[in-house]
Design an enzyme around this catalytic site. Structure first.
Site, PDB file in Angstrom:
ATOM      1  N   LYS A 103      83.858  62.669  55.007  1.00 43.12           N
ATOM      2  CA  LYS A 103      82.455  62.948  55.354  1.00 43.12           C
ATOM      3  C   LYS A 103      82.413  63.500  56.765  1.00 43.12           C
ATOM      4  O   LYS A 103      83.289  63.172  57.575  1.00 43.12           O
ATOM      5  CB  LYS A 103      81.625  61.659  55.299  1.00 43.12           C
ATOM      6  CG  LYS A 103      80.133  61.909  55.178  1.00 43.12           C
ATOM      7  CD  LYS A 103      79.736  62.213  53.750  1.00 43.12           C
ATOM      8  CE  LYS A 103      78.299  62.631  53.626  1.00 43.12           C
ATOM      9  NZ  LYS A 103      77.891  62.762  52.221  1.00 43.12           N
ATOM     10  N   GLY A 214      62.040  60.139  48.780  1.00 43.16           N
ATOM     11  CA  GLY A 214      62.816  61.324  49.190  1.00 43.16           C
ATOM     12  C   GLY A 214      62.472  62.478  48.272  1.00 43.16           C
ATOM     13  O   GLY A 214      62.452  62.320  47.042  1.00 43.16           O
ATOM     14  N   ASN A 217      66.702  67.810  48.173  1.00 45.07           N
ATOM     15  CA  ASN A 217      67.536  68.336  47.090  1.00 45.07           C
ATOM     16  C   ASN A 217      67.642  67.320  45.953  1.00 45.07           C
ATOM     17  O   ASN A 217      67.336  67.617  44.796  1.00 45.07           O
ATOM     18  CB  ASN A 217      68.923  68.677  47.672  1.00 45.07           C
ATOM     19  CG  ASN A 217      69.903  69.154  46.624  1.00 45.07           C
ATOM     20  OD1 ASN A 217      69.768  68.838  45.439  1.00 45.07           O
ATOM     21  ND2 ASN A 217      70.891  69.912  47.024  1.00 45.07           N
ATOM     22  N   GLY A 219      66.100  64.083  45.491  1.00 42.91           N
ATOM     23  CA  GLY A 219      64.854  63.486  44.987  1.00 42.91           C
ATOM     24  C   GLY A 219      63.985  64.503  44.254  1.00 42.91           C
ATOM     25  O   GLY A 219      63.437  64.202  43.182  1.00 42.91           O
TER      26      GLY A 219
HETATM   27  P1  NAD Z   1      67.679  66.406  51.831  1.00 40.06           P
HETATM   28  O1  NAD Z   1      67.772  66.637  53.295  1.00 40.06           O
HETATM   29  O2  NAD Z   1      67.577  67.574  50.918  1.00 40.06           O
HETATM   30  O3  NAD Z   1      66.431  65.447  51.505  1.00 40.06           O
HETATM   31  C1  NAD Z   1      66.191  64.223  52.136  1.00 40.06           C
HETATM   32  C2  NAD Z   1      64.778  63.812  51.806  1.00 40.06           C
HETATM   33  O4  NAD Z   1      64.530  62.522  52.350  1.00 40.06           O
HETATM   34  C3  NAD Z   1      63.698  64.732  52.396  1.00 40.06           C
HETATM   35  O5  NAD Z   1      62.660  64.895  51.451  1.00 40.06           O
HETATM   36  C4  NAD Z   1      63.185  63.951  53.589  1.00 40.06           C
HETATM   37  O6  NAD Z   1      61.850  64.282  53.904  1.00 40.06           O
HETATM   38  C5  NAD Z   1      63.287  62.550  53.038  1.00 40.06           C
HETATM   39  N1  NAD Z   1      63.318  61.527  54.082  1.00 40.06           N
HETATM   40  C6  NAD Z   1      63.917  61.581  55.275  1.00 40.06           C
HETATM   41  N2  NAD Z   1      63.688  60.445  55.946  1.00 40.06           N
HETATM   42  C7  NAD Z   1      62.945  59.667  55.145  1.00 40.06           C
HETATM   43  C8  NAD Z   1      62.393  58.388  55.260  1.00 40.06           C
HETATM   44  N3  NAD Z   1      62.571  57.667  56.359  1.00 40.06           N
HETATM   45  N4  NAD Z   1      61.681  57.898  54.232  1.00 40.06           N
HETATM   46  C9  NAD Z   1      61.501  58.636  53.121  1.00 40.06           C
HETATM   47  N5  NAD Z   1      61.997  59.838  52.940  1.00 40.06           N
HETATM   48  C10 NAD Z   1      62.713  60.360  53.936  1.00 40.06           C
HETATM   49  O7  NAD Z   1      68.936  65.489  51.461  1.00 40.06           O
HETATM   50  P2  NAD Z   1      69.586  65.255  50.032  1.00 40.06           P
HETATM   51  O8  NAD Z   1      70.743  66.176  49.896  1.00 40.06           O
HETATM   52  O9  NAD Z   1      68.506  65.239  49.007  1.00 40.06           O
HETATM   53  O10 NAD Z   1      70.205  63.804  50.209  1.00 40.06           O
HETATM   54  C11 NAD Z   1      69.440  62.614  50.034  1.00 40.06           C
HETATM   55  C12 NAD Z   1      70.373  61.440  49.823  1.00 40.06           C
HETATM   56  O11 NAD Z   1      71.217  61.698  48.697  1.00 40.06           O
HETATM   57  C13 NAD Z   1      71.321  61.153  50.981  1.00 40.06           C
HETATM   58  O12 NAD Z   1      71.561  59.764  51.037  1.00 40.06           O
HETATM   59  C14 NAD Z   1      72.604  61.860  50.569  1.00 40.06           C
HETATM   60  O13 NAD Z   1      73.752  61.342  51.194  1.00 40.06           O
HETATM   61  C15 NAD Z   1      72.576  61.570  49.087  1.00 40.06           C
HETATM   62  N6  NAD Z   1      73.407  62.469  48.276  1.00 40.06           N
HETATM   63  C16 NAD Z   1      73.199  63.819  48.292  1.00 40.06           C
HETATM   64  C17 NAD Z   1      73.961  64.633  47.474  1.00 40.06           C
HETATM   65  C18 NAD Z   1      73.715  66.109  47.364  1.00 40.06           C
HETATM   66  O14 NAD Z   1      74.275  66.713  46.463  1.00 40.06           O
HETATM   67  N7  NAD Z   1      72.875  66.702  48.202  1.00 40.06           N
HETATM   68  C19 NAD Z   1      74.973  64.070  46.673  1.00 40.06           C
HETATM   69  C20 NAD Z   1      75.158  62.690  46.686  1.00 40.06           C
HETATM   70  C21 NAD Z   1      74.352  61.903  47.487  1.00 40.06           C
END
Ligand code: NAD
Length: 405
Positions: A103, A214, A217, A219
């Site tokens: 990471k 969330g 991407n 959510g």
């Molecule tokens: P992203 O940046 O696209 O989205 C994050 C979302 O969380 C945004 O909508 C943001 O507004 C919201 N957010 C931020 N702080 C917040 C809070 N305090 N309360 C509520 N919402 C909040 O990121 P992502 O890629 O969607 O990743 C989200 C989670 O999923 C992370 O934990 C990441 O590690 C995990 N993840 C992502 C992937 C991937 O393919 N992108 C894969 C596995 C796990």
């Protein structure tokens, strides 16, 4: 509250009390193989120079090259990176893909940077780490606040520095740069396949009421996929706001509202609630899809969802896990639930190395098979060991890693 790495190590301690993996093996997993900090000088648009702190943690590569996302966040720090790299090690093992865990990231609020500054920062991250990256060494991917465009810039920088033309060093690239079909929705879709595989066993109805924290991407894609498959999404949130509509949100309209106003707040027909209230809503399925440490000992007692599907990494702390287990609220763990992202990243790496391009249909079929098989195996482990799904997933992952080591 403990930091995510302490939480990860508490989980490792717990699994050691359920199955004996031997002290030496567990000791090897307590520290990453390598932990790198870099300083990234960036020329800002006003002519000044700013130094940013960047990281890469290479946790374990027993099963294959290190693999894991790059996070840009103001709160990004080394303990978070270590935890995420540890979970990634287990996640790849759970999915049965030949990759290890890593990471990386940068401590930065990307919203404060111009496009040019963000590009120079991203290229700087690659320059600082190029020696330890590569298709057979370490293969980064997007995570919070990093996009396919950033992966394209990083791929370009890596190619300039090393001459490597495989494009297999970064995944999550745009299609024109060797990206895989289906990588965008992969994490949400993988989570949906896991949900489907476990739904009946977990006692959830065919049409479930879902609340999602969330709207990025993961959510946002998950919300769309659950709705397309006949479920009702009653609440969503972002960092600033949360909205509730008991009879279901129209996601397309929510997306337009967010685009026009910059926020979810005041969406017509929905009630404004807080992120805390969203987590405590009565619903069939609660999906944390934002950050770590959102369900803790201080709110676990108040959770009313029937099941939690962890699409974020580390959203439920070990203390909350104990409370939820006693309350009979199953938690489908991150290392299974969100492993769809890394699985399609692995598909992308494989396609790049073989010079192939698979159709979206092919990608989704392969993903479904892997997610269903992992879900079945984890359920089986947890039933046999009379433990939680998280511990079932840990047992499966540690068996695979220890066998290889
Ligand atoms: P992203 O940046 O696209 O989205 C994050 C979302 O969380 C945004 O909508 C943001 O507004 C919201 N957010 C931020 N702080 C917040 C809070 N305090 N309360 C509520 N919402 C909040 O990121 P992502 O890629 O969607 O990743 C989200 C989670 O999923 C992370 O934990 C990441 O590690 C995990 N993840 C992502 C992937 C991937 O393919 N992108 C894969 C596995 C796990």
């Amino acid at each position: 509250m403990k930091n995510p790495y302490e939480n990860a190590m508490a989980q490792l301690n717990k699994v050691s009390t359920i199955k004996n993996f031997g002290n030496d093996f567990i000791a090897c997993l307590r520290e990453p193989n390598r932990e790198i900090r870099i300083s990234i000088p960036v020329k800002m648009d006003d002519g000044s120079l700013k130094i940013f702190e960047g990281y890469r943690v290479q946790y374990n590569n027993a099963l294959g090259p290190y693999k894991g996302g790059i996070r840009y966040h103001a709160d990004a720090e080394i303990n978070e990176m270590k935890a995420l790299a540890f979970w990634m090690t287990l996640k790849c093992a759970v999915a049965g893909i030949p990759m290890g865990g890593g990471k990386g990231g940068v401590t930065v609020e990307p919203k404060n940077l111009s496009k040019g500054e963000l590009e120079r920062l991203s290229r700087g991250w690659v320059r600082g780490l190029a020696d330890v990256l590569g298709p057979y060494k370490d293969v980064p991917a997007p995570d919070v606040n990093t996009t396919s465009e950033i992966m394209a810039l990083m791929t370009d920088e890596f190619e300039k520095i090393t001459g490597d033309k495989t494009r297999a060093t970064f995944t999550g690239k745009p299609a024109g740069m060797g990206g895989s079909e289906g990588r965008g929705p992969a994490t949400g879709l993988g989570g949906f396949y896991v949900f489907n595989a476990l739904r009946k066993t977990l006692g959830l109805p065919e049409k479930s009421k879902v609340a999602i924290q969330g709207f990025g991407n993961v959510g946002g894609n998950a919300a769309n996929i659950f709705i397309e498959n006949g479920h009702t999404v009653i609440a969503v949130s972002d960092s600033k706001s949360a909205i509730l509509k008991e009879d279901g949100l129209d996601l397309k309209k929510v997306e337009v509202h967010k685009k026009n106003t910059g926020s979810l707040k005041d969406f017509p027909g929905a009630k404004n609630i807080t992120n805390e209230e969203l987590l405590e809503l009565p619903c069939d399925l609660l999906i944390p899809a934002a950050f770590e440490n959102v369900i803790t000992e201080s709110n676990a007692e108040k959770i009313k969802a029937k099941v939690i599907l962890e699409l974020a990494n580390g959203p439920v702390t070990p203390e909350a896990d104990e409370i939820l287990f006693k309350k009979n609220i199953p938690v489908v763990p991150d290392i299974l639930a969100n492993s769809g992202g890394v699985t399609v990243s692995y598909f992308e790496w494989e396609q790049n190395l073989k010079k192939e391009h698979w159709s979206e249909k092919e990608v989704f079929e392969k993903l479904k098979k892997i997610m269903e098989e992992a879900s079945r195996k984890i359920l089986d482990k947890s039933v046999k060991s009379k433990t939680s799904l998280r511990m079932g997933a840990f047992i499966l992952a540690l068996e695979r890693i220890s066998e290889k080591m």
